[in-house]
Design a protein around this motif. Sequence first.
Motif, short mmCIF file in Angstrom:
data_model
loop_
_atom_site.label_atom_id
_atom_site.label_comp_id
_atom_site.label_asym_id
_atom_site.label_seq_id
_atom_site.Cartn_x
_atom_site.Cartn_y
_atom_site.Cartn_z
N ASP A 1 0.85 -1.07 -0.09
CA ASP A 1 -0.31 -0.11 -0.15
C ASP A 1 0.79 1.82 0.04
OD1 ASP A 1 -2.48 0.97 -0.11
OD2 ASP A 1 -2.37 1.72 1.73
N HIS B 1 -1.59 3.31 -2.03
CA HIS B 1 -1.94 4.15 -1.53
C HIS B 1 -3.60 4.33 -1.42
CE1 HIS B 1 -2.65 7.73 1.12
NE2 HIS B 1 -3.03 8.62 0.31
N ALA B 2 -4.34 2.55 -1.24
CA ALA B 2 -5.22 2.74 -1.61
C ALA B 2 -5.75 3.31 0.00
CB ALA B 2 -5.87 1.51 -1.45
N THR C 1 -10.84 3.98 3.18
CA THR C 1 -9.56 4.03 1.84
C THR C 1 -10.13 5.08 1.55
OG1 THR C 1 -11.92 3.36 0.89
CG2 THR C 1 -10.74 1.53 1.20
N ASN C 2 -9.25 5.79 1.06
CA ASN C 2 -8.82 6.61 -0.29
C ASN C 2 -10.11 7.15 -0.63
OD1 ASN C 2 -8.01 9.40 -0.44
ND2 ASN C 2 -6.10 8.71 -1.71
N THR D 1 -9.86 9.88 -7.46
CA THR D 1 -9.23 10.36 -6.69
C THR D 1 -7.41 11.29 -6.96
OG1 THR D 1 -9.92 8.38 -6.56
CG2 THR D 1 -8.37 8.16 -4.62
N THR E 1 -4.01 8.07 -5.06
CA THR E 1 -4.69 6.53 -4.96
C THR E 1 -4.24 6.01 -6.30
OG1 THR E 1 -5.92 5.77 -3.81
CG2 THR E 1 -5.58 3.94 -4.73
N GLY F 1 -9.74 4.70 -4.10
CA GLY F 1 -9.23 4.00 -3.00
C GLY F 1 -10.07 2.29 -2.46
#
Length: 481
Positions: free
Chosen positions: A32, A36-37, A113-114, A124, A132, A148
């Motif tokens: 991650d 970057h989720a 989550t993002n 996003t 993300t 995300g």
Amino acid sequence: MSAAELAGKIKSREVSAVEVTTAHLDRIAAVDERVHAFLHVDRDGALQAAERVDRGEVTGPLAGVPVAIKDVITTKGVPTTAGSKILEGWKPPYDATIVERLRDAGTVMIGKTNMDEFAMGSSTEYSAYGATKNPWDLERIPGGSGGGSAAAVAAYEAPLAIGTDTGGSIRQPGAVTGTVGAKPTYGGTSRYGLIAFSSSLDTPGPVTRTVEDAALLHSVIAGHDVRDSTSIPQPVPDVVGAARLGASGDLTGVKLGLVKEFAGDGSEPGVLAAFRDSLDKLVKLGAEVVEVSCPHFEYALPAYYLIAPSEASSNLARFDGVRYGLRVGDDGNRSLEEVMSLTREAGFGPEVKRRIILGTYALSSGYYDAYYGQAQKVRTLITRDFQSAFERVDVLVSPTTPFVAFPFGSRTSDPYQMYLADLFTIPTNLYGGPGISVPCGLADGLPVGFQVMAPTMADDRMYRVAAALESVVGTLTPPAL
């Protein structure tokens, strides 16, 4: 493994819920940083929930299966930011109804989550905490606003996730990440505890890797909620049974409405090719294709971008630096109005400000009838298009989005080009019916989504058709991270 497979192995005690949860937490730790989720991973809370399943304290069809929650949904004691600096660090004192139902069903919430700030965006890139990445290509967007949730599922960080769909924010990320994204009928899933963007459009729903998993998750979170005044007091359709029926590959007697306005120009050639190939596959399964015209669909995008910002302008007025969240300039020397202005200037990002200004203008004296009122009339015409089409066919079909995942930064300078990502998904939100995106192949090595739209409270129809397509196309596997 699919969520259904994991749940079966946990129930038979081939594996423990703690083992399954730990495996996914380890996967998040491994990948991650690049994807970057997640904005928050609740490792301790997840392991405690898994232990309760292993002790037999909680049971259900998805007991012990990890689930990721979009950060616009309140989770008691766990940070909920809606992707915005104005709510940085806020921990809600209560759970959203769908979170309560997930906990009661024994699913294991592993994190938040993002997302695009307050669910406003299609890539996003408008998250206040950084974009993300798409697991298929880390230089490309994962869709939005729920990128995300979709990326977490595509990257095998979670087998299940929850998103929200206001104009396509579950289905569009599903399409560009090769996952299944389902928007239930508006009012079929509770909005209680969902931080509001556009109250007449927002709909929570599942993000998964298979249609059966989406149906199982849908059945857990759906149903009437007395705390939501828009919740529909009707039984949940048998979406799980419909998905399993569709997986048999028999669509005999099912009529698919090909939306003429969405089947021609406007989509990338590779997207159209994958869509048409999938349509041919469904015909071989026994389905009949009927071309239908929905002439007012072409006005859906402008109508949406008056209705949604207008409701956002009203809903986001509560973020004023007074009651909770960020407060800027409160040094005793400024008026309340100055503190509010400084707080909103610092706390909101560019897309949120753009929509608040647009919505406030559309609702202002002298412009309300010309803009917001007219948009609502167009919404009625779009609803009539759907109703007329469903007199002839069982479901409507189209590509989910006109193009595959685009590179970061390629559309942020032109909001209109960004808004076009939701061109095919917005009509369903204005109507209030259900829609699902299911992977239907690749174009230029990137996933393409096939959208199925059904009448209100006929969610089972879309699951049947989506599962049938999945039975011949299969699931998509992204390159290894």
